[in-house]
Design a protein around this motif. Structure first.
Motif, PDB file in Angstrom:
ATOM      1  N   GLY A   1      51.213  47.353  45.963  1.00 52.54           N
ATOM      2  CA  GLY A   1      50.672  46.155  45.316  1.00 52.54           C
ATOM      3  C   GLY A   1      49.167  46.150  45.481  1.00 52.54           C
ATOM      4  O   GLY A   1      48.663  46.131  46.602  1.00 52.54           O
TER       5      GLY A   1
ATOM      6  N   GLY B 166      46.730  43.837  44.610  1.00 53.07           N
ATOM      7  CA  GLY B 166      46.030  42.591  44.331  1.00 53.07           C
ATOM      8  C   GLY B 166      44.598  42.758  44.807  1.00 53.07           C
ATOM      9  O   GLY B 166      44.206  43.859  45.235  1.00 53.07           O
ATOM     10  N   PRO B 167      43.811  41.682  44.761  1.00 55.44           N
ATOM     11  CA  PRO B 167      42.407  41.811  45.164  1.00 55.44           C
ATOM     12  C   PRO B 167      42.255  42.386  46.575  1.00 55.44           C
ATOM     13  O   PRO B 167      41.425  43.263  46.811  1.00 55.44           O
TER      14      PRO B 167
ATOM     15  N   ARG C 184      52.731  48.221  40.132  1.00 55.67           N
ATOM     16  CA  ARG C 184      53.699  48.320  39.033  1.00 55.67           C
ATOM     17  C   ARG C 184      53.134  47.798  37.730  1.00 55.67           C
ATOM     18  O   ARG C 184      53.748  47.955  36.686  1.00 55.67           O
TER      19      ARG C 184
ATOM     20  N   GLY D 191      44.657  35.348  36.169  1.00 53.19           N
ATOM     21  CA  GLY D 191      44.438  34.210  37.061  1.00 53.19           C
ATOM     22  C   GLY D 191      43.011  33.704  37.046  1.00 53.19           C
ATOM     23  O   GLY D 191      42.506  33.224  36.034  1.00 53.19           O
TER      24      GLY D 191
ATOM     25  N   GLY E  41      56.786  50.346  44.091  1.00 53.24           N
ATOM     26  CA  GLY E  41      56.890  50.852  45.455  1.00 53.24           C
ATOM     27  C   GLY E  41      57.910  50.055  46.243  1.00 53.24           C
ATOM     28  O   GLY E  41      58.074  48.856  46.030  1.00 53.24           O
TER      29      GLY E  41
ATOM     30  N   PRO F 124      52.035  42.480  47.510  1.00 55.20           N
ATOM     31  CA  PRO F 124      52.738  42.421  46.222  1.00 55.20           C
ATOM     32  C   PRO F 124      52.534  41.136  45.433  1.00 55.20           C
ATOM     33  O   PRO F 124      52.952  41.066  44.281  1.00 55.20           O
TER      34      PRO F 124
ATOM     35  N   ARG G 170      55.094  29.503  42.211  1.00 54.07           N
ATOM     36  CA  ARG G 170      55.179  30.955  42.139  1.00 54.07           C
ATOM     37  C   ARG G 170      56.348  31.474  42.971  1.00 54.07           C
ATOM     38  O   ARG G 170      56.768  30.833  43.936  1.00 54.07           O
TER      39      ARG G 170
ATOM     40  N   HIS H 232      40.360  34.426  47.828  1.00 52.33           N
ATOM     41  CA  HIS H 232      39.505  34.566  49.018  1.00 52.33           C
ATOM     42  C   HIS H 232      40.339  34.755  50.285  1.00 52.33           C
ATOM     43  O   HIS H 232      39.874  35.378  51.234  1.00 52.33           O
TER      44      HIS H 232
ATOM     45  N   SER I 152      43.271  36.429  50.300  1.00 49.51           N
ATOM     46  CA  SER I 152      43.689  37.830  50.168  1.00 49.51           C
ATOM     47  C   SER I 152      42.563  38.763  50.651  1.00 49.51           C
ATOM     48  O   SER I 152      42.808  39.717  51.397  1.00 49.51           O
TER      49      SER I 152
END
Ligand code: FAD
Ligand code: NAD
Length: 470
Positions: free
Chosen positions: A24, A26-27, A48, A59, A128, A158, A283, A330, A332
């Protein structure tokens, strides 16, 4: 592609040994991977979908670009009060173009992938999953499979996906989530927004300012539930003033879609009809199908428990929304830096969450840091609060139209420090910076009171709120 160095480190089951696998991107995962590669580690990233995650493609960035456009319209509308006449004809075309070309490069992550590859990271598009401690399997997008054994560990980043609501009739209808809303090339005449959280509120105001007839349907007693109730009350008032209908305590019984229109039936018998339906009602963490059970963790959990170094298990770290410490970019990124230090064996401060800031970028912006008044009371603190309306500050008075908001400070009276604060107003998220420092560094309230606040700034209203504490 598996290079020569990797071929040398293949095990009997064709698993390649590397230092670190990030599942994953993400930021936080993206930053961590590039930092780890920079520190000389052999790093593999698996995503993915799009490298960079929700924030740049669906976002923060696209939604804030939409907000920038909608705010420009609102400011232009204020000219008639402040400076004469301005005739503004809203058009979605420039917004859609900016989102496509500038924000997301057509929802294409080539640049992000190249950035990682240039940093020395191996990037896979694929799914993954953990395959036991220190092992990862990747179902590659091209149908193949890759297996890895890690020396240092695996980082899970993820993220989340839009929650699917178990509302009768909803599934199978062409409803929007944030992912569709940011890809809209034409606007509907009317829109029902399910959920009055940050996504629902930000997007509701954007679309309303472009002339869409918007109804926000919130199940809870108020919009922006986790923020201070006073802020929610002001925002509701602003929304209503802009023609947005806000229904709270609503109970959606069913949704139907026929002849290009949605019908949303509420528990009180009302039926709302609209061209589009946007579901922004929370979410779902992407923790299912991640192989968590192979390392003794619960795949049905809402969050992954992590320690102050972001460790979630043996040779395992987790960062981002799935840690449940605040679903913000922020957070993350903050966690990413801490996990990277742990992976590379560097010293540094552990994770602390007493001063997590957030800003909902409505107009006015709603910024908050630390605890709300009710959270502080629930924590058993001796609480004192102070507040002041932004429009009663000198700057608010000068600003005129659009100057709604408040400053609210929450003090732990026993320790004489702020444990939380709200800065709502034009640039509320910027004013929040001051309060975030105060809460983070636990600056004594007496010290804050002895400061000089520039006149006439919005942040000077903080002085008034502090005076209201006594
Ligand atoms: C409309 C909207 C507006 C927002 N605005 C803001 C804002 O203004 N400010 C802010 O701070 N935050 C905002 N957020 C929240 C922010 O986007 C997230 O907190 C941020 O993206 C961090 O998430 P993350 O690091 O957990 O991972 P994500 O960004 O969710 O990325 C996770 C990645 O993991 C991949 N993935 C998942 N499972 C697997 C798997 N098994 N194998 C391979 N890859 C996998 C996904 O494809 C994805 O790319 C907003 C969110 C939305 C939806
Ligand atoms: N500016 C920002 O920082 C920003 C912006 C957008 C999103 N985000 C992040 O993304 C996260 C997700 O945002 P979100 O707004 O989807 O989620 P959320 O969980 O914050 O809010 C969802 C809202 O939907 C309501 N809801 C749930 N089920 C419902 C139903 N059946 N009918 C009506 N209402 C219902 C909830 O009561 C809640 O108020 C946020 O918590 C935030 O951390 C941040």
């Amino acid at each position: 592609m598996i290079g020569w160095a990797m071929l040398r480190s293949m095990s009997a089951d064709n698993a390649v040994t590397v230092d670190l696998v990030v599942i994953g991107a993400g930021p936080g995962g993206e930053a961590l991977a590039s930092g780890a590669a920079g520190a000389g580690l052999e790093v593999v990233v698996v995503d993915r979908h799009l490298v960079g995650g929700e924030c740049p493609y669906y976002g923060c960035i696209p939604s804030k670009m939409m907000i920038r456009a909608a705010d420009a319209l609102a400011e232009a509308g204020r000219v008639s009060t402040l400076a004469g006449d301005a005739v503004v004809t809203p058009s979605w075309a420039p917004v859609a173009r900016r989102l496509d070309e500038e924000a997301t490069s057509g929802w294409d992550d080539t640049i992000a992938v190249k950035r990682l590859e240039d940093a020395g990271v191996t990037v896979h598009h694929g799914v993954g999953r953990l395959d036991g401690p220190g092992r990862v399997r990747v179902a590659l997008a091209d149908g193949g499979e890759a297996r890895y054994v890690v020396r240092r560990g695996v980082v899970l980043n993820p993220g989340t996906r839009p929650a699917e609501l178990p509302i009768d009739g909803l599934s199978g209808t062409p409803y929007w989530t944030n992912r569709d809303a940011v890809r809209a090339t034409a606007l509907p005449a009317s829109l029902v927004v399910v959920g009055g959280g940050p996504i629902g509120c930000e997007l509701a105001q954007v679309f309303a300012r472009f002339g869409v007839r918007v109804t926000v349907v919130e199940a809870g007693p108020r919009i922006l539930g986790p923020d201070e109730p006073e802020a929610a009350e002001i925002l509701t008032d602003v929304f209503v003033g802009e023609g947005i209908r806000v229904l709270t305590g609503a109970d959606i019984r069913s949704v139907a879609h026929a002849d290009g229109a949605f019908t949303v039936s509420l528990g009180d018998g009302e039926r709302l009809t609209a061209d589009k339906l946007l579901v922004a009602a929370g979410r779902t963490p992407n923790l299912d199908h991640l192989g968590l059970e192979t390392v003794g963790l619960d795949p049905a959990a809402r969050t992954l428990e992590v320690d102050e170094r972001m460790r979630a298990g043996e040779k395992l770290w987790a960062i981002g929304d799935v840690t449940g410490k605040g679903a913000f970019t922020h957070v993350s990124m903050y966690q990413s830096a801490i996990a990277l230090r742990d992976v590379t064996g560097e010293d540094g401060p552990p994770a602390r969450y007493h001063a997590v800031p957030h800003t909902t970028f409505t107009d006015p912006e709603v910024g908050g840091v630390g605890m709300t008044e009710s959270q502080a009371r629930d924590a058993g603190l001796t609480v004192r609060t102070g507040s002041t309306p932004i429009e009663q500050s000198s700057r608010g008075f000068v600003h005129g139209p659009g100057a709604r908001g408040l400053i609210k400070v929450v003090e732990d009276a026993d320790r004489g420090v702020l444990v939380g604060a709200t800065a709502m107003g034009p640039a509320g998220g910027e004013i929040l910076g001051f309060l975030a420092v105060a809460v983070h560094a636990q600056v004594p309230t007496d010290t804050l009171r002895s400061m000089i606040f520039a006149y006439p700034t919005f942040h000077r209203a903080i002085e008034t709120a502090l005076a209201d504490l006594s």
